[in-house]
Design a protein around this motif. Structure first.
Motif, PDB file in Angstrom:
ATOM      1  N   PHE A  67       0.829  -1.211   0.000  1.00  0.00           N
ATOM      2  CA  PHE A  67       0.000   0.000   0.000  1.00  0.00           C
ATOM      3  C   PHE A  67       0.864   1.261   0.000  1.00  0.00           C
ATOM      4  O   PHE A  67       0.504   2.256  -0.627  1.00  0.00           O
ATOM      5  N   THR A  68       1.991   1.243   0.689  1.00  0.00           N
ATOM      6  CA  THR A  68       2.901   2.390   0.671  1.00  0.00           C
ATOM      7  C   THR A  68       3.459   2.599  -0.725  1.00  0.00           C
ATOM      8  O   THR A  68       3.523   3.730  -1.220  1.00  0.00           O
ATOM      9  N   LEU A  69       3.846   1.520  -1.375  1.00  0.00           N
ATOM     10  CA  LEU A  69       4.356   1.613  -2.740  1.00  0.00           C
ATOM     11  C   LEU A  69       3.273   2.118  -3.688  1.00  0.00           C
ATOM     12  O   LEU A  69       3.524   2.990  -4.529  1.00  0.00           O
ATOM     13  N   ILE A  70       2.065   1.607  -3.549  1.00  0.00           N
ATOM     14  CA  ILE A  70       0.962   2.056  -4.396  1.00  0.00           C
ATOM     15  C   ILE A  70       0.712   3.545  -4.189  1.00  0.00           C
ATOM     16  O   ILE A  70       0.545   4.302  -5.152  1.00  0.00           O
ATOM     17  N   ALA A  71       0.702   3.980  -2.933  1.00  0.00           N
ATOM     18  CA  ALA A  71       0.464   5.394  -2.639  1.00  0.00           C
ATOM     19  C   ALA A  71       1.557   6.281  -3.230  1.00  0.00           C
ATOM     20  O   ALA A  71       1.266   7.332  -3.823  1.00  0.00           O
ATOM     21  N   ALA A  72       2.812   5.865  -3.105  1.00  0.00           N
ATOM     22  CA  ALA A  72       3.915   6.668  -3.641  1.00  0.00           C
ATOM     23  C   ALA A  72       3.861   6.757  -5.162  1.00  0.00           C
ATOM     24  O   ALA A  72       3.984   7.851  -5.737  1.00  0.00           O
ATOM     25  N   VAL A  73       3.681   5.626  -5.805  1.00  0.00           N
ATOM     26  CA  VAL A  73       3.642   5.616  -7.272  1.00  0.00           C
ATOM     27  C   VAL A  73       2.428   6.388  -7.784  1.00  0.00           C
ATOM     28  O   VAL A  73       2.517   7.149  -8.751  1.00  0.00           O
ATOM     29  N   THR A  74       1.295   6.232  -7.121  1.00  0.00           N
ATOM     30  CA  THR A  74       0.091   6.955  -7.524  1.00  0.00           C
ATOM     31  C   THR A  74       0.282   8.454  -7.355  1.00  0.00           C
ATOM     32  O   THR A  74      -0.081   9.235  -8.252  1.00  0.00           O
ATOM     33  N   ALA A  75       0.866   8.868  -6.248  1.00  0.00           N
ATOM     34  CA  ALA A  75       1.095  10.294  -6.014  1.00  0.00           C
ATOM     35  C   ALA A  75       2.029  10.900  -7.052  1.00  0.00           C
ATOM     36  O   ALA A  75       1.734  11.954  -7.629  1.00  0.00           O
ATOM     37  N   VAL A  76       3.131  10.224  -7.319  1.00  0.00           N
ATOM     38  CA  VAL A  76       4.083  10.733  -8.320  1.00  0.00           C
ATOM     39  C   VAL A  76       3.431  10.763  -9.698  1.00  0.00           C
ATOM     40  O   VAL A  76       3.589  11.729 -10.457  1.00  0.00           O
ATOM     41  N   SER A  77       2.683   9.732 -10.023  1.00  0.00           N
ATOM     42  CA  SER A  77       2.003   9.686 -11.324  1.00  0.00           C
ATOM     43  C   SER A  77       1.004  10.827 -11.472  1.00  0.00           C
ATOM     44  O   SER A  77       0.949  11.495 -12.507  1.00  0.00           O
ATOM     45  N   LEU A  78       0.217  11.058 -10.442  1.00  0.00           N
ATOM     46  CA  LEU A  78      -0.787  12.111 -10.515  1.00  0.00           C
ATOM     47  C   LEU A  78      -0.156  13.501 -10.526  1.00  0.00           C
ATOM     48  O   LEU A  78      -0.613  14.388 -11.264  1.00  0.00           O
ATOM     49  N   LEU A  79       0.882  13.697  -9.735  1.00  0.00           N
ATOM     50  CA  LEU A  79       1.550  15.005  -9.728  1.00  0.00           C
ATOM     51  C   LEU A  79       2.213  15.300 -11.074  1.00  0.00           C
ATOM     52  O   LEU A  79       2.147  16.421 -11.583  1.00  0.00           O
ATOM     53  N   THR A  80       2.837  14.291 -11.649  1.00  0.00           N
ATOM     54  CA  THR A  80       3.445  14.485 -12.963  1.00  0.00           C
ATOM     55  C   THR A  80       2.366  14.687 -14.023  1.00  0.00           C
ATOM     56  O   THR A  80       2.521  15.521 -14.915  1.00  0.00           O
ATOM     57  N   SER A  81       1.280  13.940 -13.922  1.00  0.00           N
ATOM     58  CA  SER A  81       0.168  14.113 -14.867  1.00  0.00           C
ATOM     59  C   SER A  81      -0.393  15.527 -14.788  1.00  0.00           C
ATOM     60  O   SER A  81      -0.752  16.119 -15.810  1.00  0.00           O
ATOM     61  N   ALA A  82      -0.474  16.060 -13.589  1.00  0.00           N
ATOM     62  CA  ALA A  82      -0.984  17.427 -13.424  1.00  0.00           C
ATOM     63  C   ALA A  82      -0.074  18.444 -14.093  1.00  0.00           C
ATOM     64  O   ALA A  82      -0.540  19.466 -14.611  1.00  0.00           O
ATOM     65  N   GLN A  83       1.219  18.163 -14.131  1.00  0.00           N
ATOM     66  CA  GLN A  83       2.174  19.070 -14.773  1.00  0.00           C
ATOM     67  C   GLN A  83       2.153  18.936 -16.290  1.00  0.00           C
ATOM     68  O   GLN A  83       2.352  19.909 -17.004  1.00  0.00           O
ATOM     69  N   VAL A  84       1.921  17.739 -16.776  1.00  0.00           N
ATOM     70  CA  VAL A  84       2.071  17.450 -18.199  1.00  0.00           C
ATOM     71  C   VAL A  84       0.740  17.532 -18.950  1.00  0.00           C
ATOM     72  O   VAL A  84       0.675  18.055 -20.062  1.00  0.00           O
ATOM     73  N   LEU A  85      -0.313  17.001 -18.349  1.00  0.00           N
ATOM     74  CA  LEU A  85      -1.599  16.890 -19.036  1.00  0.00           C
ATOM     75  C   LEU A  85      -2.547  18.000 -18.588  1.00  0.00           C
ATOM     76  O   LEU A  85      -2.416  18.545 -17.495  1.00  0.00           O
ATOM     77  N   GLU A  86      -3.519  18.278 -19.407  1.00  0.00           N
ATOM     78  CA  GLU A  86      -4.512  19.277 -19.032  1.00  0.00           C
ATOM     79  C   GLU A  86      -5.879  18.869 -19.563  1.00  0.00           C
ATOM     80  O   GLU A  86      -5.998  18.061 -20.488  1.00  0.00           O
ATOM     81  N   GLY A  87      -6.898  19.400 -18.925  1.00  0.00           N
ATOM     82  CA  GLY A  87      -8.265  19.179 -19.392  1.00  0.00           C
ATOM     83  C   GLY A  87      -8.698  17.740 -19.308  1.00  0.00           C
ATOM     84  O   GLY A  87      -8.516  17.060 -18.301  1.00  0.00           O
ATOM     85  N   THR A  88      -9.272  17.277 -20.406  1.00  0.00           N
ATOM     86  CA  THR A  88      -9.832  15.930 -20.474  1.00  0.00           C
ATOM     87  C   THR A  88      -8.750  14.861 -20.319  1.00  0.00           C
ATOM     88  O   THR A  88      -8.984  13.837 -19.675  1.00  0.00           O
TER      89      THR A  88
END
Length: 180
Positions: free
Chosen positions: A104-125
């Motif tokens: 669960f710690t690994l899932i949380a870390a990978v999910t957080a990094v993925s979402l934070l990077t997605s927020a920087q790279v992707l937009e909108g839909t």
């Protein structure tokens, strides 16, 4: 044909280590491409590598579930790397919470990094789709991890009960002989 190098991957732990190394490299590549490569190339590379990592992660989770139900002795990637498995322990009690907590710690870390990077790279839909996709992968991995821990706990409980029933059904003479 000499396949000696393939024989090194017969043990589940070694295959798991290779799979995790591939996931780590592709995930690091996704984050690097997303943050440092400009334009469409960076966007496409980020999404492709993140999807590849997610696919390998789910495949590894399912592979682990199959291994756990077959009575394997694999205790997680961290124990495989550090080789801290205790071979003298004969009995475990309850749900394997340590393994579940690490997962669960690994899932949380990978999910957080993925979402934070997605927020920087992707937009909108595209960002909305990424959030659902990353969340889905995290959820599936968490469910499979829980099923592995629960299955291991169930198998150990069944072994203890079977041994207890055999002990109680043994004739008194055999029981006295076994105590010597």
């Amino acid at each position: 044909m000499n396949l000696g190098h393939v024989a090194r991957l017969e043990a589940f732990g070694k295959r798991s280590l290779v799979t995790h190394a591939i996931m780590a490299l592709s995930f690091a590549g996704a984050i690097t491409a997303g943050l440092f490569v400009e334009g469409q190339l960076g966007l496409v590379s980020f999404v492709a590598l993140l999807n590849f990592t997610a696919g390998v992660w789910i495949a590894q989770s399912i592979h682990s579930l199959g291994h756990g139900s077959a009575g394997g002795d694999y205790n997680g990637i961290l124990n495989e790397i550090v080789d801290l498995t205790d071979t003298t322990a004969t009995e475990h009690r309850g749900l394997d919470t340590g393994r579940l907590a690490r997962l669960f710690t690994l899932i949380a870390a990978v999910t957080a990094v993925s979402l934070l990077t997605s927020a920087q790279v992707l937009e909108g839909t595209l960002f909305s789709i990424a959030v659902v996709a990353v969340g889905s992968v995290a959820l599936v991995t968490a469910i499979v991890g829980f099923l592995i821990a629960l299955g291991t706990s169930y198998d150990e409980s069944m072994e203890r009960w079977t041994a207890e029933i055999d002990r109680q059904e043994a004739p008194r003479g055999e029981l006295a002989d076994n105590r010597k």
